[in-house]
Design a protein around this motif. Structure first.
Motif, PDB file in Angstrom:
ATOM      1  N   THR A  29      28.107  -7.779  -0.668  1.00  0.00           N
ATOM      2  CA  THR A  29      27.254  -7.725  -1.567  1.00  0.00           C
ATOM      3  C   THR A  29      25.786  -8.151  -1.355  1.00  0.00           C
ATOM      4  OG1 THR A  29      29.049  -6.267  -2.597  1.00  0.00           O
ATOM      5  CG2 THR A  29      26.856  -6.412  -4.254  1.00  0.00           C
ATOM      6  N   PHE A  30      24.602  -7.404  -1.522  1.00  0.00           N
ATOM      7  CA  PHE A  30      23.854  -8.127  -1.268  1.00  0.00           C
ATOM      8  C   PHE A  30      22.419  -6.975  -1.712  1.00  0.00           C
ATOM      9  CE2 PHE A  30      24.112  -6.933   3.276  1.00  0.00           C
ATOM     10  CZ  PHE A  30      22.984  -6.482   3.430  1.00  0.00           C
ATOM     11  N   SER A  31      21.499  -7.383  -2.185  1.00  0.00           N
ATOM     12  CA  SER A  31      20.052  -6.883  -2.301  1.00  0.00           C
ATOM     13  C   SER A  31      18.899  -7.288  -1.632  1.00  0.00           C
ATOM     14  CB  SER A  31      19.798  -6.454  -3.962  1.00  0.00           C
ATOM     15  OG  SER A  31      18.745  -7.849  -4.721  1.00  0.00           O
ATOM     16  N   PHE A  32      18.022  -6.258  -1.551  1.00  0.00           N
ATOM     17  CA  PHE A  32      16.445  -6.412  -0.132  1.00  0.00           C
ATOM     18  C   PHE A  32      16.050  -5.459  -1.415  1.00  0.00           C
ATOM     19  CE2 PHE A  32      18.971  -3.115   2.260  1.00  0.00           C
ATOM     20  CZ  PHE A  32      18.053  -2.607   2.514  1.00  0.00           C
ATOM     21  N   ALA A  33      14.558  -5.915  -0.742  1.00  0.00           N
ATOM     22  CA  ALA A  33      13.013  -4.772  -1.556  1.00  0.00           C
ATOM     23  C   ALA A  33      12.205  -4.465   0.245  1.00  0.00           C
ATOM     24  CB  ALA A  33      11.442  -5.649  -1.976  1.00  0.00           C
ATOM     25  N   VAL A  34      12.051  -3.820   0.167  1.00  0.00           N
ATOM     26  CA  VAL A  34      10.866  -2.794   1.563  1.00  0.00           C
ATOM     27  C   VAL A  34       9.451  -2.712   0.815  1.00  0.00           C
ATOM     28  CG1 VAL A  34      10.953  -0.922   2.659  1.00  0.00           C
ATOM     29  CG2 VAL A  34      13.715  -1.505   1.998  1.00  0.00           C
ATOM     30  N   ILE A  35       8.747  -2.920   1.405  1.00  0.00           N
ATOM     31  CA  ILE A  35       7.172  -2.634   1.647  1.00  0.00           C
ATOM     32  C   ILE A  35       6.721  -2.032   2.693  1.00  0.00           C
ATOM     33  CG2 ILE A  35       6.946  -4.182  -0.749  1.00  0.00           C
ATOM     34  CD1 ILE A  35       5.667  -6.509   1.131  1.00  0.00           C
ATOM     35  N   SER A  36       5.226  -1.612   2.875  1.00  0.00           N
ATOM     36  CA  SER A  36       5.137  -1.055   4.309  1.00  0.00           C
ATOM     37  C   SER A  36       3.714  -0.994   3.922  1.00  0.00           C
ATOM     38  CB  SER A  36       5.611   0.088   4.455  1.00  0.00           C
ATOM     39  OG  SER A  36       5.501  -0.123   5.577  1.00  0.00           O
ATOM     40  N   ASP A  37       2.841  -1.223   5.021  1.00  0.00           N
ATOM     41  CA  ASP A  37       1.301  -0.509   4.584  1.00  0.00           C
ATOM     42  C   ASP A  37       0.936  -0.986   3.834  1.00  0.00           C
ATOM     43  OD1 ASP A  37       1.395   2.194   6.800  1.00  0.00           O
ATOM     44  OD2 ASP A  37       3.420   2.464   5.626  1.00  0.00           O
ATOM     45  N   THR A  38       0.741  -2.080   3.620  1.00  0.00           N
ATOM     46  CA  THR A  38      -0.277  -2.765   2.790  1.00  0.00           C
ATOM     47  C   THR A  38      -2.000  -3.186   3.230  1.00  0.00           C
ATOM     48  OG1 THR A  38       0.479  -5.568   3.824  1.00  0.00           O
ATOM     49  CG2 THR A  38       1.773  -4.308   1.952  1.00  0.00           C
ATOM     50  N   GLN A  39      -2.969  -2.750   4.478  1.00  0.00           N
ATOM     51  CA  GLN A  39      -3.130  -2.672   4.641  1.00  0.00           C
ATOM     52  C   GLN A  39      -4.470  -2.515   3.572  1.00  0.00           C
ATOM     53  OE1 GLN A  39      -1.161   0.046   6.261  1.00  0.00           O
ATOM     54  NE2 GLN A  39      -2.851   1.028   7.003  1.00  0.00           N
ATOM     55  N   ARG A  40      -5.341  -4.076   3.684  1.00  0.00           N
ATOM     56  CA  ARG A  40      -6.622  -3.719   3.029  1.00  0.00           C
ATOM     57  C   ARG A  40      -6.412  -3.840   1.616  1.00  0.00           C
ATOM     58  NH1 ARG A  40     -11.269   0.230   4.887  1.00  0.00           N
ATOM     59  NH2 ARG A  40      -9.724   1.470   5.386  1.00  0.00           N
ATOM     60  N   TRP A  41      -5.406  -3.746   0.844  1.00  0.00           N
ATOM     61  CA  TRP A  41      -4.772  -3.045  -0.331  1.00  0.00           C
ATOM     62  C   TRP A  41      -3.856  -4.824  -0.903  1.00  0.00           C
ATOM     63  CZ3 TRP A  41      -3.008   1.170   2.599  1.00  0.00           C
ATOM     64  CH2 TRP A  41      -4.085   2.101   2.466  1.00  0.00           C
ATOM     65  N   TYR A  42      -4.569  -5.762  -0.584  1.00  0.00           N
ATOM     66  CA  TYR A  42      -4.874  -7.324  -1.505  1.00  0.00           C
ATOM     67  C   TYR A  42      -4.349  -7.070  -2.772  1.00  0.00           C
ATOM     68  CZ  TYR A  42      -6.381  -7.660   3.387  1.00  0.00           C
ATOM     69  OH  TYR A  42      -7.023  -7.636   4.500  1.00  0.00           O
ATOM     70  N   ASP A  43      -4.467  -6.235  -3.957  1.00  0.00           N
ATOM     71  CA  ASP A  43      -4.606  -6.564  -4.795  1.00  0.00           C
ATOM     72  C   ASP A  43      -3.131  -6.027  -4.745  1.00  0.00           C
ATOM     73  OD1 ASP A  43      -6.472  -8.455  -5.086  1.00  0.00           O
ATOM     74  OD2 ASP A  43      -7.947  -6.489  -6.382  1.00  0.00           O
ATOM     75  N   GLU A  44      -3.047  -4.954  -5.274  1.00  0.00           N
ATOM     76  CA  GLU A  44      -1.720  -3.939  -4.986  1.00  0.00           C
ATOM     77  C   GLU A  44      -0.358  -4.819  -4.206  1.00  0.00           C
ATOM     78  OE1 GLU A  44      -5.303  -1.341  -4.845  1.00  0.00           O
ATOM     79  OE2 GLU A  44      -4.384  -2.997  -4.179  1.00  0.00           O
ATOM     80  N   THR A  45      -0.514  -5.452  -3.363  1.00  0.00           N
ATOM     81  CA  THR A  45       0.282  -6.142  -2.940  1.00  0.00           C
ATOM     82  C   THR A  45       0.883  -7.561  -3.684  1.00  0.00           C
ATOM     83  OG1 THR A  45      -0.673  -5.756  -0.360  1.00  0.00           O
ATOM     84  CG2 THR A  45       0.973  -7.149  -0.570  1.00  0.00           C
ATOM     85  N   ALA A  46      -0.457  -7.939  -4.099  1.00  0.00           N
ATOM     86  CA  ALA A  46       0.112  -9.422  -4.694  1.00  0.00           C
ATOM     87  C   ALA A  46       1.340  -8.679  -5.826  1.00  0.00           C
ATOM     88  CB  ALA A  46      -0.698  -9.775  -5.401  1.00  0.00           C
ATOM     89  N   SER A  47       0.036  -7.706  -6.693  1.00  0.00           N
ATOM     90  CA  SER A  47       0.949  -7.035  -7.820  1.00  0.00           C
ATOM     91  C   SER A  47       2.973  -6.749  -7.186  1.00  0.00           C
ATOM     92  CB  SER A  47       0.631  -5.739  -8.190  1.00  0.00           C
ATOM     93  OG  SER A  47      -0.723  -5.827  -8.843  1.00  0.00           O
ATOM     94  N   ALA A  48       3.622  -6.111  -6.349  1.00  0.00           N
ATOM     95  CA  ALA A  48       4.355  -5.716  -5.704  1.00  0.00           C
ATOM     96  C   ALA A  48       4.872  -7.585  -5.415  1.00  0.00           C
ATOM     97  CB  ALA A  48       4.533  -4.800  -4.198  1.00  0.00           C
ATOM     98  N   ILE A  49       4.674  -8.469  -4.965  1.00  0.00           N
ATOM     99  CA  ILE A  49       5.155  -9.624  -5.265  1.00  0.00           C
ATOM    100  C   ILE A  49       5.478  -9.712  -6.165  1.00  0.00           C
ATOM    101  CG2 ILE A  49       4.886 -11.638  -3.884  1.00  0.00           C
ATOM    102  CD1 ILE A  49       3.257 -10.630  -1.836  1.00  0.00           C
ATOM    103  N   SER A  50       4.444  -9.940  -7.508  1.00  0.00           N
ATOM    104  CA  SER A  50       5.102 -10.277  -8.805  1.00  0.00           C
ATOM    105  C   SER A  50       5.887 -10.059  -8.890  1.00  0.00           C
ATOM    106  CB  SER A  50       4.036 -10.678  -9.627  1.00  0.00           C
ATOM    107  OG  SER A  50       3.612 -10.971 -10.586  1.00  0.00           O
ATOM    108  N   ASP A  51       6.315  -8.453  -8.664  1.00  0.00           N
ATOM    109  CA  ASP A  51       7.293  -7.438  -9.239  1.00  0.00           C
ATOM    110  C   ASP A  51       8.378  -8.095  -8.734  1.00  0.00           C
ATOM    111  OD1 ASP A  51       8.009  -5.420 -11.191  1.00  0.00           O
ATOM    112  OD2 ASP A  51       8.699  -4.723  -9.908  1.00  0.00           O
TER     113      ASP A  51
END
Length: 243
Positions: A29-51
């Motif tokens: 049993t384990f959990s993982f997160a999935v992100i995609s298409d972060t191109q140019r959206w650095y601030d939004e990516t930073a917020s996702a990583i923080s979350d």
């Protein structure tokens, strides 16, 4: 901008795969997160990583398009954000990452665009599906890699997840081989689902109407990502996280 001289750490997927496999050895049993298409959206990516960092996940999968133009500095800028993750992460090759010398940068920074790893008793098959960007000049998806990978599965594997950037029916995928592709990935033990990005919106769909479930992750500009928990009996807990 296209010098392809990676100045930082190299072969990151290999490094983090070793960590994932060691951390999840013997776990079902384990959990993982999935992100995609972060191109140019650095601030939004930073917020996702923080979350993501405030949740108990075991690893993160980036489904590609870390860059918009395949420029070396774009890869480096995005990895500066990804380095803030407190758990291991792997990155797939997206179609925008194929522009210019992007494939050379990707290979230096992350490794081969076709790779796999084991998270407990679940096998993750990660594939380059950006056939259009290579003008169909090489085998994409690479059935030779799939055949070899399947033959080398360790005996404890009970489930399979297949990850890619562009899904079947998209303009990037070699849709001449879509049905064969599904036949081959269904030869793996208990295919649970597929993961894809590329289309910039979150949805759950069955592209070939053959019972194969795809979880599509939206672009970072929409400020959401996917969270999965897989259990020993093959149960899938899925959530779209807005941040």
């Amino acid at each position: 901008p296209y010098d392809a001289l990676v100045r930082g750490e190299k072969n990151l997927n290999e490094k983090f795969i070793a960590q994932i496999e060691e951390n999840l050895k013997g776990k079902t049993t384990f959990s993982f997160a999935v992100i995609s298409d972060t191109q140019r959206w650095y601030d939004e990516t930073a917020s996702a990583i923080s979350d993501i960092n405030r949740r108990k996940v075991d690893f993160v999968v980036h489904l590609g398009d870390m860059t918009d133009f395949g420029i070396t500095r774009e890869f480096e800028w995005m990895n500066r954000e990804l380095e803030q993750l407190e758990v291991p992460y792997v990155c797939l090759l997206g179609n925008h990452d194929c522009l210019g010398t992007g494939p050379d940068v990707y290979r230096a920074m992350y490794g081969d665009p076709n790779f796999s790893f084991n998270a407990g008793d679940t096998h993750f098959l990660c594939l380059n599906t950006n056939a259009f960007e290579y003008d169909y000049s090489i085998a994409i998806p690479d059935f030779s890699f799939i055949k070899t990978d399947r033959a080398e599965l360790p005996p404890h594997i009970r489930h399979t997840v297949v990850a890619m950037h562009a899904p079947p029916t998209s303009e990037q995928f070699n849709n001449n081989v879509s049905e064969i592709f599904h036949e081959k990935i269904h030869e793996y033990p208990n295919l649970l689902f597929c993961l894809n990005g590329h289309n910039h919106k979150t949805q759950v769909f069955d592209p070939l109407n053959d019972g194969t479930t795809y979880y599509q992750c939206g672009a970072a500009k929409h400020r959401n990502y996917l969270l999965f928990t897989l259990t020993s009996d093959g149960n899938i807990q899925y959530e779209k996280i807005n941040y």
